[in-house]
Each structure stands twice: as C-alpha cells, then as structure tokens.
Design an enzyme around this catalytic site. Structure first.
Site, mmCIF file in Angstrom:
data_model
loop_
_atom_site.group_PDB
_atom_site.id
_atom_site.type_symbol
_atom_site.label_atom_id
_atom_site.label_comp_id
_atom_site.label_asym_id
_atom_site.label_seq_id
_atom_site.Cartn_x
_atom_site.Cartn_y
_atom_site.Cartn_z
ATOM 1 N N ASN A 13 33.840 -38.677 74.587
ATOM 2 C CA ASN A 13 34.741 -38.998 73.471
ATOM 3 C C ASN A 13 36.142 -39.043 74.065
ATOM 4 O O ASN A 13 36.733 -38.007 74.340
ATOM 5 C CB ASN A 13 34.629 -37.908 72.389
ATOM 6 C CG ASN A 13 35.692 -38.068 71.317
ATOM 7 O OD1 ASN A 13 36.324 -39.117 71.204
ATOM 8 N ND2 ASN A 13 35.897 -37.021 70.522
ATOM 9 N N TRP A 14 36.617 -40.254 74.263
ATOM 10 C CA TRP A 14 37.919 -40.395 74.941
ATOM 11 C C TRP A 14 39.100 -40.047 74.043
ATOM 12 O O TRP A 14 40.209 -39.909 74.517
ATOM 13 C CB TRP A 14 38.066 -41.828 75.461
ATOM 14 C CG TRP A 14 37.329 -42.064 76.748
ATOM 15 C CD1 TRP A 14 36.504 -41.181 77.402
ATOM 16 C CD2 TRP A 14 37.356 -43.267 77.536
ATOM 17 N NE1 TRP A 14 36.018 -41.757 78.550
ATOM 18 C CE2 TRP A 14 36.529 -43.037 78.657
ATOM 19 C CE3 TRP A 14 37.983 -44.500 77.404
ATOM 20 C CZ2 TRP A 14 36.326 -43.999 79.646
ATOM 21 C CZ3 TRP A 14 37.778 -45.468 78.381
ATOM 22 C CH2 TRP A 14 36.967 -45.211 79.491
ATOM 23 N N LYS A 15 38.882 -40.012 72.740
ATOM 24 C CA LYS A 15 39.984 -39.744 71.790
ATOM 25 C C LYS A 15 41.079 -40.791 71.990
ATOM 26 O O LYS A 15 40.774 -41.938 72.318
ATOM 27 C CB LYS A 15 40.490 -38.318 71.958
ATOM 28 C CG LYS A 15 39.349 -37.303 71.977
ATOM 29 C CD LYS A 15 39.782 -35.878 71.850
ATOM 30 C CE LYS A 15 38.555 -34.982 71.851
ATOM 31 N NZ LYS A 15 38.852 -33.590 71.563
ATOM 32 N N HIS A 99 34.725 -36.341 63.124
ATOM 33 C CA HIS A 99 35.228 -35.437 64.157
ATOM 34 C C HIS A 99 36.248 -34.489 63.528
ATOM 35 O O HIS A 99 36.994 -34.880 62.626
ATOM 36 C CB HIS A 99 35.870 -36.253 65.294
ATOM 37 C CG HIS A 99 36.192 -35.392 66.477
ATOM 38 N ND1 HIS A 99 37.313 -34.611 66.530
ATOM 39 C CD2 HIS A 99 35.515 -35.166 67.629
ATOM 40 C CE1 HIS A 99 37.316 -33.936 67.678
ATOM 41 N NE2 HIS A 99 36.231 -34.266 68.358
ATOM 42 N N GLU A 101 39.036 -33.503 64.434
ATOM 43 C CA GLU A 101 40.432 -33.989 64.459
ATOM 44 C C GLU A 101 40.682 -34.958 63.311
ATOM 45 O O GLU A 101 41.778 -34.993 62.755
ATOM 46 C CB GLU A 101 40.729 -34.645 65.818
ATOM 47 C CG GLU A 101 40.884 -33.592 66.920
ATOM 48 C CD GLU A 101 40.411 -34.042 68.290
ATOM 49 O OE1 GLU A 101 40.288 -35.251 68.537
ATOM 50 O OE2 GLU A 101 40.150 -33.153 69.131
ATOM 51 N N GLU A 171 30.221 -29.053 67.000
ATOM 52 C CA GLU A 171 31.469 -28.839 67.737
ATOM 53 C C GLU A 171 32.297 -27.744 67.068
ATOM 54 O O GLU A 171 33.037 -28.018 66.113
ATOM 55 C CB GLU A 171 32.289 -30.133 67.755
ATOM 56 C CG GLU A 171 31.595 -31.284 68.445
ATOM 57 C CD GLU A 171 32.605 -32.240 69.076
ATOM 58 O OE1 GLU A 171 32.483 -32.487 70.274
ATOM 59 O OE2 GLU A 171 33.519 -32.708 68.367
ATOM 60 N N GLY A 177 38.849 -28.640 73.224
ATOM 61 C CA GLY A 177 40.080 -28.805 73.988
ATOM 62 C C GLY A 177 40.771 -27.500 74.343
ATOM 63 O O GLY A 177 41.920 -27.487 74.775
ATOM 64 N N SER A 217 34.711 -28.208 74.976
ATOM 65 C CA SER A 217 34.961 -27.748 76.348
ATOM 66 C C SER A 217 33.706 -27.729 77.224
ATOM 67 O O SER A 217 33.554 -26.875 78.088
ATOM 68 C CB SER A 217 35.627 -26.366 76.346
ATOM 69 O OG SER A 217 36.880 -26.436 75.695
ATOM 70 N N GLY A 238 34.872 -34.301 75.573
ATOM 71 C CA GLY A 238 36.227 -34.836 75.495
ATOM 72 C C GLY A 238 36.882 -34.841 76.869
ATOM 73 O O GLY A 238 36.679 -35.757 77.680
ATOM 74 N N GLY A 239 37.643 -33.803 77.168
ATOM 75 C CA GLY A 239 38.434 -33.727 78.403
ATOM 76 C C GLY A 239 37.669 -34.095 79.667
ATOM 77 O O GLY A 239 38.135 -34.914 80.473
HETATM 78 P P1 PGA Z 1 36.603 -31.272 74.587
HETATM 79 O O1 PGA Z 1 36.430 -32.200 73.291
HETATM 80 O O2 PGA Z 1 35.391 -31.489 75.442
HETATM 81 O O3 PGA Z 1 37.871 -31.731 75.229
HETATM 82 O O4 PGA Z 1 36.675 -29.861 74.086
HETATM 83 C C1 PGA Z 1 35.187 -32.371 72.687
HETATM 84 C C2 PGA Z 1 35.340 -33.203 71.437
HETATM 85 O O5 PGA Z 1 36.312 -33.008 70.700
HETATM 86 O O6 PGA Z 1 34.499 -34.070 71.140
#
Ligand code: PGA
Length: 258
Positions: A13-15, A99, A101, A171, A177, A217, A238-239
């Site tokens: 998930n590149w956001k 998500h 966010e 999640e 993050g 994470s 994500g990251g």
């Molecule tokens: P993260 O993000 O791996 O950077 O914690 C995961 C996500 O929000 O899908």
C-alpha cells in the site's frame, strides 16, 4: 497461512508516495530480485495517477495492481472522484477499502465502506477491506466486538458467492506506520476471530476460503512469524513496500512457509 484452502496475498500500500517515474523505477528494481516461482499473489496498490504506468511496468512481473480507494456511485457529478468501473476498465484487480487513514482523515464510516464494497464487487474488483482498532479501544478491551462490527457492516448484504472475492486486512491503527507491530499472537487472535465472524455469517466453507491479511509495520524481520499464523494469509504493507528489496524479503518470507 493455509494454502490448501486460500490464497496468500502480499500487497503493498503505497499511500500518497511515489510519482509515475518512481513507479517505473521501482518495477525496474523489483525485476531482477523478484522470485520467479511465487506461492503467493503479489499486489501493489498505488495512487490513482500511477495506475496506468504501474499496469504497464508490472505486467511482465506478474504483479497485480490495486487502487487505494474508489467512490461508490457509478458515475455523475462527483468532482474529483473515481468509480469502480473506471478502475476495472484500466485493468485494476484489487482496491483497498476503508483504510484507517481514510476513516480518520476523510470521514469514511462503516456505511460508506459497505457501499464501496458493493460498488467494487459489482464492477468485478476484489476489495481489500481494512478493519482495525485504535490503541484506546484495545486498552478498553473492545477490540473483538469492534472488529466483528466492522466486518459485519462492511459485508452487509453481500451475497455468499461475492464474499469469496473479498480480502480482509486486519490493521490495528496503533501499529500502522509506528514501527510497533502487533505480536504474532495478537495478530493471530484477531484474524482467527475475523474468520469466525465470517463463518457465522456465511458458513465454514466460505470462511476458510477467505484471505485475511495482517497490516501494521510488517517488515522483513517480523513477516515470517506473522505469516506462520494459520489465519494470517498475507500482509498489507505500507512503509516496507516502498523499498523493492524489503518488499521482496517479505514476499520471500511468504514463499518459504509451508
Ligand atoms: P505500515 O502501513 O506498514 O507502514 O505500518 C500499513 C498500512 O497502513 O496499510
């Protein structure tokens, strides 16, 4: 993971990260290091504007492309929005829905999530439905009830033959993050409970066929232990999905198991 019954899916998930040129570069970096035989499906969910270039760049690598959101109306006066059909027509396979966010910054609710799930399925997309509790909710001891409610609302009025196309991503918000991963036990406990909720709604056969990912994470160090849990069928990353080498390390962890 349990490959006998369901697909393992490693999804990035590149956001709001990477330009179109960065997308091309990432695919070039991925090419020589991506394992050829893959026992898991690899997906990269990218910002809308990068979808066409991602589809082109990842095609030969057998990496599927996903979107990070959609709007539930089929078309009309919704300036700035993107419909499920627009994504499907491009060749997108997956779409992240709900998500945390989006729930936190863009006012998404269990009701809009449900509408988006219907729109995605109607168009033939595979929704990756995100659910998760905040730290406060975990500390209050309401995690299980909350997750069950999120899953039930997201899937409200979804027919059994359609629910098989859905992926659920657990999640925990406090792990996204933050570098603070849920322990394998915590992840396993909630993913098992999600499958139990689906079993109550749709029966055992449907429940065991659904892919349930963990996200928050996930990284090359913790991926193997998380993916070793029987009800954790992949990751939403994500990251660590922004760096080709780290992403491949996680894919390798998923490839190794079983
Ligand atoms: P993260 O993000 O791996 O950077 O914690 C995961 C996500 O929000 O899908």
């Amino acid at each position: 993971m349990n490959r006998r019954y369901r697909k393992t899916i490693i999804a990035g998930n590149w956001k709001m990260n990477k330009t179109a040129s960065d997308t091309k570069k990432f695919a070039e970096e991925l090419k020589p290091i991506l394992p050829r035989a893959k026992w898991c499906e690899v997906v990269v969910c990218v910002p809308f504007v990068n979808i066409p270039i991602a589809l082109k760049a990842f095609k030969d690598l057998r990496v599927s492309v996903g979107a990070e959101n959609l709007y539930y109306e089929p078309s009309g006066a919704y300036t700035g929005e993107v419909s499920a059909d627009m994504l499907k027509d491009l060749g997108v396979k997956y779409v992240i829905i709900g998500h945390s966010e989006r729930r936190q910054y863009f006012g998404e609710t269990d009701i809009t999530v449900n509408k988006k799930v219907h729109a995605a399925l109607e168009a033939g997309l595979h929704p990756i439905i995100c659910v998760g509790e905040s730290l406060e909710q975990r500390e209050m001891g309401v995690t299980m009830e909350l997750i069950a409610l999120q899953v039930k609302s997201a899937l409200a009025n979804v027919a059994p033959e359609k629910v098989r196309k859905c992926v659920i991503a657990y999640e925990p918000i406090w792990a996204i993050g933050t570098g603070r991963t849920a322990t394998a036990e915590q992840a396993a406990e909630v993913c098992t409970a999600i499958r139990a909720t689906i079993r109550t709604l749709y029966g055992a056969r449907v429940a065991r066929s659904i892919t349930i990912q963990y996200g928050g994470s996930m990284n090359p160090k913790n991926a193997e232990e998380l993916l070793a849990q029987p009800d954790v069928d992949g990751g939403l990353i994500g990251g660590a999905a922004l760096k080709a080498d780290q992403f491949v390390d996680i894919i390798n962890a998923a490839n190794q198991e079983q």
